[in-house]
Design a protein around this motif. Structure first.
Motif, PDB file in Angstrom:
ATOM      1  N   PHE A 154      28.235  16.536 -34.842  1.00 26.19           N
ATOM      2  CA  PHE A 154      26.909  16.711 -34.259  1.00 26.19           C
ATOM      3  C   PHE A 154      26.333  15.376 -33.780  1.00 26.19           C
ATOM      4  O   PHE A 154      26.370  14.378 -34.489  1.00 26.19           O
ATOM      5  CB  PHE A 154      25.986  17.321 -35.313  1.00 26.19           C
ATOM      6  CG  PHE A 154      24.595  17.467 -34.834  1.00 26.19           C
ATOM      7  CD1 PHE A 154      24.289  18.488 -33.951  1.00 26.19           C
ATOM      8  CD2 PHE A 154      23.624  16.585 -35.217  1.00 26.19           C
ATOM      9  CE1 PHE A 154      23.008  18.621 -33.484  1.00 26.19           C
ATOM     10  CE2 PHE A 154      22.349  16.715 -34.755  1.00 26.19           C
ATOM     11  CZ  PHE A 154      22.037  17.735 -33.892  1.00 26.19           C
ATOM     12  N   LEU A 155      25.829  15.399 -32.549  1.00 23.76           N
ATOM     13  CA  LEU A 155      25.232  14.210 -31.953  1.00 23.76           C
ATOM     14  C   LEU A 155      26.145  12.974 -31.985  1.00 23.76           C
ATOM     15  O   LEU A 155      25.703  11.851 -32.140  1.00 23.76           O
ATOM     16  CB  LEU A 155      23.896  13.868 -32.594  1.00 23.76           C
ATOM     17  CG  LEU A 155      22.773  14.857 -32.304  1.00 23.76           C
ATOM     18  CD1 LEU A 155      21.460  14.319 -32.832  1.00 23.76           C
ATOM     19  CD2 LEU A 155      22.629  15.134 -30.816  1.00 23.76           C
ATOM     20  N   GLU A 156      27.425  13.241 -31.917  1.00 25.74           N
ATOM     21  CA  GLU A 156      28.390  12.138 -31.834  1.00 25.74           C
ATOM     22  C   GLU A 156      28.098  11.332 -30.566  1.00 25.74           C
ATOM     23  O   GLU A 156      27.731  11.891 -29.540  1.00 25.74           O
ATOM     24  CB  GLU A 156      29.785  12.755 -31.736  1.00 25.74           C
ATOM     25  CG  GLU A 156      30.908  11.766 -31.719  1.00 25.74           C
ATOM     26  CD  GLU A 156      32.221  12.505 -31.437  1.00 25.74           C
ATOM     27  OE1 GLU A 156      33.053  11.955 -30.736  1.00 25.74           O
ATOM     28  OE2 GLU A 156      32.360  13.632 -31.925  1.00 25.74           O
ATOM     29  N   GLU A 157      28.213  10.035 -30.640  1.00 25.88           N
ATOM     30  CA  GLU A 157      27.890   9.225 -29.467  1.00 25.88           C
ATOM     31  C   GLU A 157      28.994   9.339 -28.414  1.00 25.88           C
ATOM     32  O   GLU A 157      30.158   9.452 -28.743  1.00 25.88           O
ATOM     33  CB  GLU A 157      27.746   7.758 -29.872  1.00 25.88           C
ATOM     34  CG  GLU A 157      26.761   7.507 -30.994  1.00 25.88           C
ATOM     35  CD  GLU A 157      25.331   7.796 -30.583  1.00 25.88           C
ATOM     36  OE1 GLU A 157      25.072   7.931 -29.382  1.00 25.88           O
ATOM     37  OE2 GLU A 157      24.483   7.892 -31.476  1.00 25.88           O
ATOM     38  N   MET A 175      16.541  28.622 -37.917  1.00 20.73           N
ATOM     39  CA  MET A 175      17.320  27.547 -37.301  1.00 20.73           C
ATOM     40  C   MET A 175      17.584  26.404 -38.269  1.00 20.73           C
ATOM     41  O   MET A 175      16.667  25.961 -38.953  1.00 20.73           O
ATOM     42  CB  MET A 175      16.585  27.007 -36.074  1.00 20.73           C
ATOM     43  CG  MET A 175      16.665  27.950 -34.912  1.00 20.73           C
ATOM     44  SD  MET A 175      16.733  27.133 -33.318  1.00 20.73           S
ATOM     45  CE  MET A 175      18.346  26.413 -33.298  1.00 20.73           C
ATOM     46  N   PRO A 176      18.813  25.893 -38.351  1.00 17.01           N
ATOM     47  CA  PRO A 176      19.064  24.713 -39.186  1.00 17.01           C
ATOM     48  C   PRO A 176      18.435  23.478 -38.537  1.00 17.01           C
ATOM     49  O   PRO A 176      18.413  23.370 -37.305  1.00 17.01           O
ATOM     50  CB  PRO A 176      20.590  24.586 -39.187  1.00 17.01           C
ATOM     51  CG  PRO A 176      21.121  25.588 -38.234  1.00 17.01           C
ATOM     52  CD  PRO A 176      20.004  26.419 -37.704  1.00 17.01           C
ATOM     53  N   GLU A 177      17.910  22.582 -39.355  1.00 17.32           N
ATOM     54  CA  GLU A 177      17.173  21.420 -38.858  1.00 17.32           C
ATOM     55  C   GLU A 177      17.970  20.614 -37.832  1.00 17.32           C
ATOM     56  O   GLU A 177      17.439  20.167 -36.812  1.00 17.32           O
ATOM     57  CB  GLU A 177      16.767  20.529 -40.034  1.00 17.32           C
ATOM     58  CG  GLU A 177      15.980  19.338 -39.563  1.00 17.32           C
ATOM     59  CD  GLU A 177      14.986  18.816 -40.566  1.00 17.32           C
ATOM     60  OE1 GLU A 177      15.062  19.212 -41.744  1.00 17.32           O
ATOM     61  OE2 GLU A 177      14.132  17.996 -40.158  1.00 17.32           O
ATOM     62  N   GLU A 178      19.269  20.441 -38.087  1.00 18.52           N
ATOM     63  CA  GLU A 178      20.069  19.592 -37.189  1.00 18.52           C
ATOM     64  C   GLU A 178      20.279  20.222 -35.814  1.00 18.52           C
ATOM     65  O   GLU A 178      20.767  19.575 -34.901  1.00 18.52           O
ATOM     66  CB  GLU A 178      21.416  19.223 -37.836  1.00 18.52           C
ATOM     67  CG  GLU A 178      22.300  20.383 -38.208  1.00 18.52           C
ATOM     68  CD  GLU A 178      21.996  20.948 -39.597  1.00 18.52           C
ATOM     69  OE1 GLU A 178      20.891  20.704 -40.131  1.00 18.52           O
ATOM     70  OE2 GLU A 178      22.863  21.657 -40.147  1.00 18.52           O
TER      71      GLU A 178
END
Ligand SMILES: [Zn+2]
Length: 624
Positions: free
Chosen positions: A5-8, A474-477
């Motif tokens: 998740f949100l990997e650069e 919804m999960p926070e992430e």
């Protein structure tokens, strides 16, 4: 939680001088029939120069769908635009504008910064506009020519209002339009990558749309910019919940939705309830003239007033050009229906034969227009109408946050003229046109996205919208609070990548026909003049010997109080004279611009030391 998740995004992909087209590709670039010469002429004619930026969008990977919020600072909700990219194709969604604020230092308004997109204009062939609010369409006259006139996709009423606007700026003949009929069950494919569908939402202007976008990378996006769910609207049908639900069945990857009133509990009031209150006022006000203020795009409210006028035998007069234009367009398209002669443009010839108590004047008070019709009436500068005692003024519109002060300013003025004031504080004459919490919950439940991005308004409101999403399932992430320079890429296996690269978005303002950034020299000078004081020093000098002829002249503004004028002026003259003479003596060949710089800095530090003030200093040398 997906550990990627949100990997650069990889640096190697973005540091190169990449363009939109991925390397090692044989796919051809689409040829678009454009005429660069014509558009650069148009640009020159309108003095439109977006700042030049050196920026390359990071290369997009195969099958990825990119989202870039072109916002500003995330604190100000107004000047927004969203960008989606697949392969070499870019789609833009909406084109907002921020009305003038004090911080803009007398500039006219502010627009989204598309400077970084200008090198990619051949990749942008279409722009979707969700609805006809002025703040969504006004910036098109700047954005369209700068991007070589992408085709505008929108609903019928919105397109007509846009056309009227572009006509005024001589852009209509080169603009391209495609009308959307959201009631049809059809997916529109434009170019190669974006398949779009549209659904009906409620808002304060009829024909407002929500958008569904699908890319070949299996990314499915839904976007409701301004929306509410009104089950009893005036002209519109209720929001098309069944279509929204049918789109859910496609498994939505990303959902972007309106956070404006996320802090308000329960449901927003329906238009039908407002009608009942307005009708009561119109039917009982038989002795006085009524003046109703609203936004010029509020067609359904105009229809409500027409209905009441027909029942209670009154006549409507429209005051303000944009209102007259919008009413004419809506009548022509049959959104607005009225019997002949009941609604007219305001003019002495039209009103004279109707008794005051039978007149209802509809006018604008859009809170940012300094010269809106109501302000003129209150200041007795309107060419037809002046506010007189016992006029009843209904504010059938809401106060945009941060604008409360200007609204109270006009109300105070009207009270001093003995007018009667009705606002939504003492009578429910207005409803909000953005969804409240329960409506937001309905939308989130219907769409059930994998990722949710609250859009529009201050971080606080988007944060509360996030909390609402978390209170459901919804999960926070998976709820992303974004900044205006983010680059987010979606991969079909539900991974999301946030690039380290930042899009260079600046604060752009329009000052008449010029585009400036807020750190331009003009705006900085205005800021300095606003926050400080001015000293002008005038030297008359011999052009050959450079000696000062005559005594020096100085002018100061806001620097000195009356009882200290003489002393301080004397000090300044003595100082600037000696600085000039000493510098010329030391460096006789000094260039004038360097000499002026020395005079400025010298006097600056002198005044700071002597009187602890830091004025703007303007030295002028006249050679004789
Ligand atoms: Zn709107």
């Amino acid at each position: 939680m997906d550990k990627n998740f949100l990997e650069e995004l990889d640096n190697e992909l973005s540091n190169s001088n990449s363009n939109l087209i991925p390397k090692n590709t044989k796919k051809s670039v689409i040829n678009i029939n454009n005429n660069q010469q014509f558009f650069s002429d148009t640009l020159n004619k309108n003095n439109l120069n977006f700042p030049q930026v050196k920026f390359y969008l990071p290369t997009i990977r195969d099958k990825y769908t990119r989202f870039i919020p072109i916002w500003w600072n995330n604190e100000t909700g107004w000047k927004n635009m969203n960008m989606f990219q697949y392969w070499e194709e870019i789609l833009l969604l909406d084109c907002w504008l921020q009305f003038a604020e004090l911080e803009m230092l007398w500039a006219n308004y502010s627009i989204p910064d598309i400077s970084f997109l200008i090198p990619y204009k051949k990749n942008i062939v279409w722009i979707i506009i969700t609805h006809a609010h002025l703040d969504h369409i006004w910036a098109l006259k700047h954005i369209l020519p700068a991007l070589w006139m992408p085709t505008i996709y929108s609903s019928k009423l919105t397109l007509w209002i846009i056309k009227k606007h572009l006509e005024e700026y001589n852009l209509l003949k080169d603009a391209k339009f495609t009308e959307i009929d959201s009631s049809k069950e059809e997916i529109i494919t434009i170019w190669n990558s974006f398949k779009c569908d549209f659904f009906w939402v409620n808002h304060s202007v009829p024909d407002s749309l929500g958008v569904y976008i699908e890319t070949p990378g299996w990314t499915k996006i839904m976007h409701t910019w301004d929306f509410k769910i009104d089950l009893a609207p005036e002209i519109d049908k209720p929001a098309d919940l069944s279509k929204i639900w049918s789109l859910w069945k496609k498994w939505i990857t990303l959902f972007l939705s309106d956070s404006t009133w996320s802090t308000r509990k329960w449901f927003s009031t329906s238009e039908k309830e407002i009608w009942m209150n307005l009708e009561k006022i119109i039917s009982t006000h038989n002795n006085w003239r009524l003046i109703i203020t609203l936004f010029s795009s509020w067609i359904s409210r105009v229809q409500q007033i027409i209905n009441a006028c027909e029942i209670y035998d009154k006549y409507i007069f429209l005051s303000w050009k944009s209102l007259v234009d919008n009413v004419n367009i809506s009548k022509e398209l049959w959104y607005l229906k009225s019997k002949t002669g009941r609604i007219r443009k305001m003019s002495p010839k039209n009103t004279d034969w109707i008794p005051l108590e039978k007149q209802i004047i509809i006018t604008t008070w859009s809170q940012w227009e300094e010269f809106s019709a109501l302000t003129r009436m209150a200041e007795w500068k309107h060419n037809t109408i002046e506010i007189i005692p016992w006029d009843t003024i209904i504010f059938s519109s809401s106060v945009v946050p941060w604008n409360e002060k200007s609204v109270y300013w006009i109300i105070n003025k009207l009270i001093k003229l003995w007018a009667n004031i009705i606002t939504k504080d003492n009578w429910e004459v207005h409803t909000w046109w953005h969804a409240f919490q329960e409506e937001q919950k309905i939308m989130l439940n219907l769409v059930s996205p994998s990722y949710f991005v609250p859009v529009y308004w201050d971080l606080y409101f988007r944060h509360v919208h996030k909390k609402t999403a978390l209170s459901l399932w919804m999960p926070e992430e998976n709820v992303l609070l974004l900044d205006n320079w983010n680059i987010i890429d979606f991969w079909p296996d539900w991974k999301v990548f946030r690039s380290k690269i930042k899009v260079p978005i600046q604060d752009l303002i329009i000052d008449w026909n010029w585009i400036w950034t807020t750190n331009s020299h003009v705006i900085q000078a205005r800021e300095k003049m606003m926050n400080s004081w001015v000293v002008v020093v005038l030297y008359k000098v011999d052009s050959k010997t450079r000696a000062i002829i005559d005594s020096l002249k100085i002018e100061t503004r806001w620097l000195v109080y009356l009882d200290e004028v003489r002393t301080i002026h004397k000090l300044i003259i003595k100082k600037v004279k000696s600085t000039y003479e000493n510098t010329i003596k030391d460096v006789p060949e000094i260039e004038e611009k360097d000499l002026l710089k020395i005079i400025k800095t010298d006097l600056e530090s002198f005044l700071e030391k002597k009187i602890d003030r830091n004025p703007m200093i303007i030295p002028i040398i006249v050679n004789i």
